[in-house]
Motif scaffolding. Sequence first.
Motif, PDB file in Angstrom:
ATOM      1  N   THR A 198       1.159  -1.366   0.092  1.00 54.27           N
ATOM      2  CA  THR A 198      -0.069  -0.209  -0.021  1.00 54.27           C
ATOM      3  C   THR A 198       0.782   1.319  -0.003  1.00 54.27           C
ATOM      4  O   THR A 198       0.521   2.456   0.145  1.00 54.27           O
ATOM      5  N   GLY A 199       2.103   1.367  -0.675  1.00 55.29           N
ATOM      6  CA  GLY A 199       2.853   2.285  -0.620  1.00 55.29           C
ATOM      7  C   GLY A 199       3.957   2.546   0.771  1.00 55.29           C
ATOM      8  O   GLY A 199       3.782   1.610   1.379  1.00 55.29           O
ATOM      9  N   PRO A 200       4.722   3.504   0.499  1.00 57.59           N
ATOM     10  CA  PRO A 200       4.757   4.550  -0.476  1.00 57.59           C
ATOM     11  C   PRO A 200       5.757   4.161  -1.449  1.00 57.59           C
ATOM     12  O   PRO A 200       5.556   4.966  -2.642  1.00 57.59           O
ATOM     13  N   ASN A 201       6.286   3.031  -1.519  1.00 53.79           N
ATOM     14  CA  ASN A 201       7.300   2.744  -2.803  1.00 53.79           C
ATOM     15  C   ASN A 201       7.263   1.383  -3.491  1.00 53.79           C
ATOM     16  O   ASN A 201       7.657   1.111  -4.218  1.00 53.79           O
ATOM     17  N   SER A 202       5.975   0.608  -2.798  1.00 51.54           N
ATOM     18  CA  SER A 202       5.507  -0.557  -3.298  1.00 51.54           C
ATOM     19  C   SER A 202       4.043  -0.567  -3.326  1.00 51.54           C
ATOM     20  O   SER A 202       3.627  -0.305  -2.235  1.00 51.54           O
ATOM     21  N   TRP A 203       3.586  -1.435  -4.309  1.00 52.69           N
ATOM     22  CA  TRP A 203       1.917  -1.560  -4.439  1.00 52.69           C
ATOM     23  C   TRP A 203       1.591  -2.803  -4.984  1.00 52.69           C
ATOM     24  O   TRP A 203       2.153  -3.455  -5.668  1.00 52.69           O
ATOM     25  N   ASP A 204       0.195  -3.020  -4.461  1.00 48.54           N
ATOM     26  CA  ASP A 204      -0.444  -3.860  -5.359  1.00 48.54           C
ATOM     27  C   ASP A 204      -1.534  -3.496  -6.099  1.00 48.54           C
ATOM     28  O   ASP A 204      -1.677  -2.180  -5.685  1.00 48.54           O
ATOM     29  N   CYS A 205      -2.272  -3.748  -7.016  1.00 50.00           N
ATOM     30  CA  CYS A 205      -3.233  -3.079  -7.937  1.00 50.00           C
ATOM     31  C   CYS A 205      -4.300  -2.413  -6.898  1.00 50.00           C
ATOM     32  O   CYS A 205      -4.391  -1.299  -7.086  1.00 50.00           O
ATOM     33  N   SER A 206      -4.957  -2.798  -6.148  1.00 43.59           N
ATOM     34  CA  SER A 206      -5.979  -2.371  -5.360  1.00 43.59           C
ATOM     35  C   SER A 206      -5.358  -1.602  -4.348  1.00 43.59           C
ATOM     36  O   SER A 206      -6.035  -0.364  -4.062  1.00 43.59           O
ATOM     37  N   GLY A 207      -4.084  -1.686  -3.768  1.00 41.43           N
ATOM     38  CA  GLY A 207      -3.467  -0.813  -2.920  1.00 41.43           C
ATOM     39  C   GLY A 207      -3.335   0.422  -3.416  1.00 41.43           C
ATOM     40  O   GLY A 207      -3.314   1.571  -2.804  1.00 41.43           O
TER      41      GLY A 207
ATOM     42  N   SER B 274      -9.573  -5.748  -4.841  1.00 42.18           N
ATOM     43  CA  SER B 274     -10.113  -5.496  -6.263  1.00 42.18           C
ATOM     44  C   SER B 274     -11.577  -5.879  -6.212  1.00 42.18           C
ATOM     45  O   SER B 274     -12.345  -5.322  -7.005  1.00 42.18           O
ATOM     46  N   GLN B 275     -11.965  -7.074  -5.846  1.00 42.01           N
ATOM     47  CA  GLN B 275     -13.177  -7.733  -5.770  1.00 42.01           C
ATOM     48  C   GLN B 275     -14.160  -6.738  -5.534  1.00 42.01           C
ATOM     49  O   GLN B 275     -15.409  -6.432  -6.073  1.00 42.01           O
ATOM     50  N   ASP B 276     -14.039  -5.950  -4.294  1.00 48.02           N
ATOM     51  CA  ASP B 276     -15.077  -4.977  -3.788  1.00 48.02           C
ATOM     52  C   ASP B 276     -15.105  -3.880  -4.582  1.00 48.02           C
ATOM     53  O   ASP B 276     -15.844  -3.045  -5.006  1.00 48.02           O
ATOM     54  N   GLN B 277     -13.671  -3.296  -5.258  1.00 44.29           N
ATOM     55  CA  GLN B 277     -13.484  -2.101  -5.767  1.00 44.29           C
ATOM     56  C   GLN B 277     -14.388  -2.385  -7.283  1.00 44.29           C
ATOM     57  O   GLN B 277     -14.688  -1.059  -7.777  1.00 44.29           O
ATOM     58  N   SER B 278     -14.494  -3.603  -7.733  1.00 43.00           N
ATOM     59  CA  SER B 278     -15.186  -3.724  -9.060  1.00 43.00           C
ATOM     60  C   SER B 278     -16.606  -3.242  -8.982  1.00 43.00           C
ATOM     61  O   SER B 278     -17.309  -3.193 -10.145  1.00 43.00           O
ATOM     62  N   THR B 279     -17.129  -3.261  -7.959  1.00 41.80           N
ATOM     63  CA  THR B 279     -18.715  -3.053  -7.609  1.00 41.80           C
ATOM     64  C   THR B 279     -18.917  -1.600  -7.157  1.00 41.80           C
ATOM     65  O   THR B 279     -20.068  -1.648  -6.623  1.00 41.80           O
ATOM     66  N   PHE B 280     -17.706  -0.879  -6.588  1.00 36.05           N
ATOM     67  CA  PHE B 280     -17.942   0.276  -6.015  1.00 36.05           C
ATOM     68  C   PHE B 280     -18.221   1.481  -7.280  1.00 36.05           C
ATOM     69  O   PHE B 280     -17.556   1.676  -7.884  1.00 36.05           O
TER      70      PHE B 280
ATOM     71  N   GLY C  73     -10.255   8.501 -15.103  1.00 39.24           N
ATOM     72  CA  GLY C  73     -10.318   8.430 -13.640  1.00 39.24           C
ATOM     73  C   GLY C  73     -11.197   7.201 -13.320  1.00 39.24           C
ATOM     74  O   GLY C  73     -11.579   7.082 -12.131  1.00 39.24           O
ATOM     75  N   ASP C  74     -12.074   6.917 -14.447  1.00 41.45           N
ATOM     76  CA  ASP C  74     -12.651   5.519 -14.153  1.00 41.45           C
ATOM     77  C   ASP C  74     -11.801   4.333 -13.604  1.00 41.45           C
ATOM     78  O   ASP C  74     -10.663   4.176 -14.224  1.00 41.45           O
ATOM     79  N   ILE C  75     -12.179   3.380 -13.067  1.00 43.12           N
ATOM     80  CA  ILE C  75     -11.732   2.474 -12.419  1.00 43.12           C
ATOM     81  C   ILE C  75     -11.921   1.157 -13.338  1.00 43.12           C
ATOM     82  O   ILE C  75     -13.003   0.693 -13.778  1.00 43.12           O
ATOM     83  N   LEU C  76     -10.698   0.500 -14.003  1.00 50.40           N
ATOM     84  CA  LEU C  76     -10.946  -0.682 -14.531  1.00 50.40           C
ATOM     85  C   LEU C  76     -10.975  -1.967 -13.980  1.00 50.40           C
ATOM     86  O   LEU C  76      -9.871  -1.827 -13.096  1.00 50.40           O
ATOM     87  N   TYR C  77     -11.591  -2.973 -14.363  1.00 54.41           N
ATOM     88  CA  TYR C  77     -11.185  -4.253 -13.584  1.00 54.41           C
ATOM     89  C   TYR C  77     -11.176  -5.334 -14.800  1.00 54.41           C
ATOM     90  O   TYR C  77     -11.942  -5.470 -15.892  1.00 54.41           O
TER      91      TYR C  77
ATOM     92  N   GLY D 190     -17.523  -8.289  -9.054  1.00 59.09           N
ATOM     93  CA  GLY D 190     -17.838  -8.635  -7.760  1.00 59.09           C
ATOM     94  C   GLY D 190     -16.572  -9.693  -7.408  1.00 59.09           C
ATOM     95  O   GLY D 190     -16.504 -10.154  -6.288  1.00 59.09           O
ATOM     96  N   SER D 191     -15.940 -10.161  -8.520  1.00 55.73           N
ATOM     97  CA  SER D 191     -14.847 -11.281  -8.320  1.00 55.73           C
ATOM     98  C   SER D 191     -13.706 -11.183  -9.338  1.00 55.73           C
ATOM     99  O   SER D 191     -13.011 -11.787  -9.592  1.00 55.73           O
TER     100      SER D 191
END
Length: 268
Positions: free
Chosen positions: A174-183, A200-206, A218-222, A227-228
């Motif tokens: 979750t940063g500041p110099n290393s990340w995963d996609c949802s972080g 990412s599962q929850d972000q894809s339905t937010f 600014g749109d979030i791609l999944y 949901g999965s």
Amino acid sequence: MSHTAHIRSHRKPRRSASTIAMRAGVASGVLGTLAVATAAGSANAAEPVTQTLELPVLTGDLAAQVAQSAQATQQAAANYQLQAERDAAAAAAAKEAKKDLADAKAEATKKAEAARKAAAERATRAAERTVLSTSASDSSSSSSSSTSNATGSAAAVIAFVKAQIGDAYVSGGTGPNSWDCSGLMQTAFKQVGVDLPRVSQDQSTFGTQVSLDNLQPGDILYWGSAGSAYHVAVYVGDGMFVGAQNPSTGVAEKPLSYDPPTGAVRVL
């Protein structure tokens, strides 16, 4: 009277027979004594003189003392050998410790230099992020085509994710110099006050589902089903997206054709 009557006679006076006999006896005794002494001396001279030396007897106590002395000598030799071995071992250990210390100093110097370079890179990157965020905020108010609202939130999100390009991909990062996609998505949208779910599962339905033909910056791609989803990224315009892709690429900007997404949601 004869004319020589008054002159003493030149004849020696006659000794008495007793005196002569006494002197002869004395002489005879002396000669006898000498003869006896001579005979004794001759007899003694004829017999060799023998001297007997008595050697000390090796008693039990003396033998024990000799054995104890030998044992003490052996023990002293063993102690000397042991001390020599200890001294050699100590010298070898000291030499090895000196080498280890030199290696440790070299390694510490190397690590310190690497840390200094990393700190300098982070400082440079932070400065670039500040400049990008400021530029994005300034441009958002005059370019409505790059944002979804008048506050410029989309531009700020895009500026943030682009500033992370080159960072490492680390699962759970979750940063500041290393990340995963949802972080990366969660932290980017937090810059504009949007509190996204962590995975990412929850972000894809937010937010609101949108068509891939009607994407806005600014749109979030999944990727995967809503949901999965197994991966998310942010659309930055001009057919490009930015995301923490994988350990090989890290955070990178790619065209949609690189890995076409499944769907998108709009939260701004």
